[in-house]
Motif scaffolding. Structure first.
Motif, PDB file in Angstrom:
ATOM      1  N   PHE A  71       0.789  -1.232   0.000  1.00 22.04           N
ATOM      2  CA  PHE A  71       0.000   0.000   0.000  1.00 22.04           C
ATOM      3  C   PHE A  71       0.824   1.288   0.000  1.00 22.04           C
ATOM      4  CE2 PHE A  71      -2.794  -3.197   1.922  1.00 22.04           C
ATOM      5  CZ  PHE A  71      -3.974  -2.988   1.231  1.00 22.04           C
ATOM      6  N   GLY A  72       2.139   1.169   0.091  1.00 20.43           N
ATOM      7  CA  GLY A  72       2.985   2.340   0.309  1.00 20.43           C
ATOM      8  C   GLY A  72       2.776   3.479  -0.668  1.00 20.43           C
ATOM      9  N   ASP A  73       2.603   3.174  -1.962  1.00 19.91           N
ATOM     10  CA  ASP A  73       2.459   4.241  -2.969  1.00 19.91           C
ATOM     11  C   ASP A  73       1.000   4.547  -3.290  1.00 19.91           C
ATOM     12  OD1 ASP A  73       1.995   1.805  -4.175  1.00 19.91           O
ATOM     13  OD2 ASP A  73       2.898   2.369  -6.100  1.00 19.91           O
ATOM     14  N   LEU A  74       0.076   3.973  -2.535  1.00 21.46           N
ATOM     15  CA  LEU A  74      -1.342   4.208  -2.758  1.00 21.46           C
ATOM     16  C   LEU A  74      -1.861   5.259  -1.765  1.00 21.46           C
ATOM     17  CD1 LEU A  74      -2.542   0.501  -3.234  1.00 21.46           C
ATOM     18  CD2 LEU A  74      -1.882   2.154  -5.000  1.00 21.46           C
ATOM     19  N   TYR A  75      -3.077   5.724  -1.996  1.00 16.83           N
ATOM     20  CA  TYR A  75      -3.656   6.757  -1.133  1.00 16.83           C
ATOM     21  C   TYR A  75      -3.632   6.341   0.334  1.00 16.83           C
ATOM     22  CZ  TYR A  75      -7.120   9.559   1.277  1.00 16.83           C
ATOM     23  OH  TYR A  75      -7.752  10.358   2.204  1.00 16.83           O
ATOM     24  N   ILE A  76      -4.093   5.123   0.602  1.00 16.58           N
ATOM     25  CA  ILE A  76      -4.229   4.705   1.995  1.00 16.58           C
ATOM     26  C   ILE A  76      -2.873   4.439   2.631  1.00 16.58           C
ATOM     27  CG2 ILE A  76      -4.408   2.182   1.812  1.00 16.58           C
ATOM     28  CD1 ILE A  76      -6.820   4.524   3.748  1.00 16.58           C
ATOM     29  N   GLY A  77      -1.862   4.164   1.811  1.00 16.29           N
ATOM     30  CA  GLY A  77      -0.505   4.013   2.333  1.00 16.29           C
ATOM     31  C   GLY A  77       0.045   5.330   2.837  1.00 16.29           C
ATOM     32  N   GLN A  78      -0.361   6.410   2.181  1.00 16.29           N
ATOM     33  CA  GLN A  78       0.058   7.747   2.609  1.00 16.29           C
ATOM     34  C   GLN A  78      -0.860   8.299   3.711  1.00 16.29           C
ATOM     35  OE1 GLN A  78       2.866   9.007   1.133  1.00 16.29           O
ATOM     36  NE2 GLN A  78       2.910   7.054   0.045  1.00 16.29           N
TER      37      GLN A  78
END
Length: 567
Positions: A71-78
């Motif tokens: 998820f790091g580069d996705l919305y919820i990762g941020q």
């Protein structure tokens, strides 16, 4: 370049193998603000299983060490929420439950599905659970629910239940005419009702979240007395694009797969809009593309750098055809005729069905077509919600299913239809097609003839031309000079074997009104002339090889063809 994830519904595989993923993780934020027990419907092939897999990976406490990778580069990762990696996740899919061999086999298959999913749950969380072996005495779904709740309570953890295809076996029962079995398993102490009651009871302890999906609300009302805790968010405006792709997302996909040529992007976007777009689940929202159909096209196009021979995925046609039989059980031919001939209808949209009133209330049929993806929201009108056919793929499914009836009633063979349309495409000769229509008209009963009008004639032509599928057909297409009855445009894949394109104006005169023929003819030729000069026709059809034809049907015997090019 990202790989196209056609047919992949495993989020972890998709993210680890460099497949393209359209980021839908921002909806986690929204869902967490809503009631914890959620129900959500979308048509077949709309990305439900992938979304459930994404939720599974996000909330699974065993996936905490993989969070950054997944998820790091996705919305919820941020923007992670407090509940990330905070649950024991129990995922259940009712796909493949045996509903075709009687109630006892259904009970056995249903219980096996639950128990196998329970065994997977226990094995997967064996690092956390105190009890690591499934007791042999657990033989039913409701006891499995109670046991998982017990295991979670021992380690003071909460459970997130994900249920995919909740209505799979119910749809099969009703489609197959097994309504008695349906009533038996969902009413009284029926085993399906008992299972959902056990789920409800477990929410009082540690089943903190539930997310359920399916293709229709067909069981929702019948489950209510035992499972009245879920909120149906199917029509929620904030979730309209939670599944499916927006136009902006489609453009982003093109960037990721290196479709950079400006003119090519415009062409592909236009064609994909006609074939795959059009789904609206709230009238205040913009439409979305079917994600499976979109990935099918891109997968085929990127392989060969050209349009697929068939713009319509056969897997989609098969799935939609099966599910659509559920709606056809209503046998509402009047509604179907209206939908096929005009492309739209109006109804009061209902959000759940009761098996006792399912077939007796007219609104249920059109509403079910909406949930199955065969209709979508156009807007609001004086008679309720206006529903329309969303796109060309779904139009094709209607035409093919209607042709099955034509084949049964009039013994019209698909090969014969394809032969006569070839005459239109290659030689500009429409007379062989007219002969097939004439054979249908001659076999009409007197009762059918009384009800006959221009709409019915148009439906005959639409069905025959549509099932052939070598022309792109536009029906009742609005332009600044009125409506074109039928416009037949050559397909890009078949441009070398399609010399002629067509504008067809259809008129029907009852036998008793035969004396109006001259007036109707003059009116029709005038309309054709206007259509030919319209901007829409000039933009979409080429002048060379364009045929403009007026077809007038009188009663059940006479069909007149007038070519406006010769007037």
């Amino acid at each position: 370049m990202k790989r196209i994830p056609y047919g992949i519904s495993n989020f972890e595989v998709l993210r680890e193998k460099n497949y393209l993923y359209v980021d839908k993780t921002s909806y986690i934020d929204i869902l967490e603000k809503y009631a914890p027990y959620q129900f959500f419907i979308r048509p077949r092939r709309f990305g439900k299983s992938l979304f459930i897999s994404m939720l599974e990976n996000y909330y699974d406490m065993n996936k905490n060490d993989k969070f950054e990778k997944l998820f790091g580069d996705l919305y919820i990762g941020q923007n992670p929420t407090e509940e990330k990696n905070n649950f024991l996740v129990w995922k259940i899919s009712f796909a493949g439950v045996d509903a075709g061999h009687g109630e006892e086999e259904l009970r056995k298959s249903f219980n096996e599905k639950i128990i196998i999913s329970m065994e997977k749950f226990i094995n997967y969380y064996s690092n956390l659970l105190e009890d690591k072996v499934v007791p042999k005495e657990i033989t039913s779904a409701e006891i499995a629910v109670q046991y998982i709740s017990l295991l979670a309570s021992k380690i003071k953890k909460q459970v997130f239940v994900l249920i995919d295809e909740y209505d799979n076996f119910a749809n099969e029962l009703i489609t197959g005419g097994n309504q008695n079995t349906y009533k038996s398993i969902l009413h009284g102490e029926g085993f399906v009702k008992v299972f959902y009651k056990a789920l409800k009871d477990a929410t009082a302890d540690n089943f903190a979240r539930i997310f359920m999906t399916g293709v229709s609300p067909i069981m929702l009302d019948d489950m209510t007395s035992g499972f009245n805790i879920t909120r149906n968010y199917t029509l929620d405006r904030n979730l309209n694009a939670m599944l499916g792709f927006t136009r902006d997302e489609l453009l982003t996909i093109m960037d990721k797969v290196s479709l950079n040529d400006c003119e090519l992007r415009k062409k592909i976007c236009k064609d994909m809009t006609e074939y795959y777009n059009g789904y609206r689940f709230n009238e205040k929202c913009k439409s979305v593309f079917n994600p499976d159909m979109t990935m099918y096209f891109l997968d085929q196009y990127l392989l060969y750098n050209e349009y697929p021979e068939q713009m319509i995925d056969n897997n989609v046609k098969t799935d939609y055809g099966k599910v659509n039989q559920l709606a056809y059980n209503f046998n509402d031919t009047e509604a179907l005729d209206e939908i096929i001939s005009t492309g739209e209808t109006s109804t009061i949209l209902v959000d759940r069905f009761n098996i006792h009133t399912m077939y007796s209330e007219k609104e249920n049929f059109k509403s079910l077509l909406f949930y199955l993806g065969m209709l979508t929201i156009k807007g609001h009108g004086p008679s309720g919600t206006i529903l329309r056919i969303p796109n060309y793929v779904i139009k094709t499914i209607y035409w093919e299913q209607n042709f099955q009836k034509v084949n049964e009633d009039y013994n019209i063979q698909i090969k014969d239809v394809r032969d006569v349309v070839t005459q239109m495409r290659m030689y500009g000769d429409i007379k062989p097609l007219i002969e097939i229509v004439r054979s249908i008209l001659e076999n009409l009963s007197n009762r059918d003839l009384i009800q006959m009008d221009e709409k019915n004639v148009k439906m005959m032509f639409l069905t025959l031309l549509g099932v052939d599928s070598t022309y792109f057909i536009k029906s009742e297409n609005e332009n600044n000079n009125g409506y074109v009855d039928l416009m037949l445009r050559r397909k890009i894949q078949l441009k070398d074997i399609t010399k002629f394109e067509w504008i067809i104006e259809l008129k029907y005169i009852k036998e008793s009104d035969r004396n109006t023929f001259k007036k109707v003819k003059e009116q029709g030729l005038k309309q054709l002339q206007m259509y030919g000069e319209s901007k829409m026709v000039q933009d979409e059809l080429e002048k060379e090889g364009l045929k403009k034809v007026l077809i007038i049907v009188i009663g059940k015997k006479d069909i007149y063809i007038e070519n406006s090019n010769q007037q």
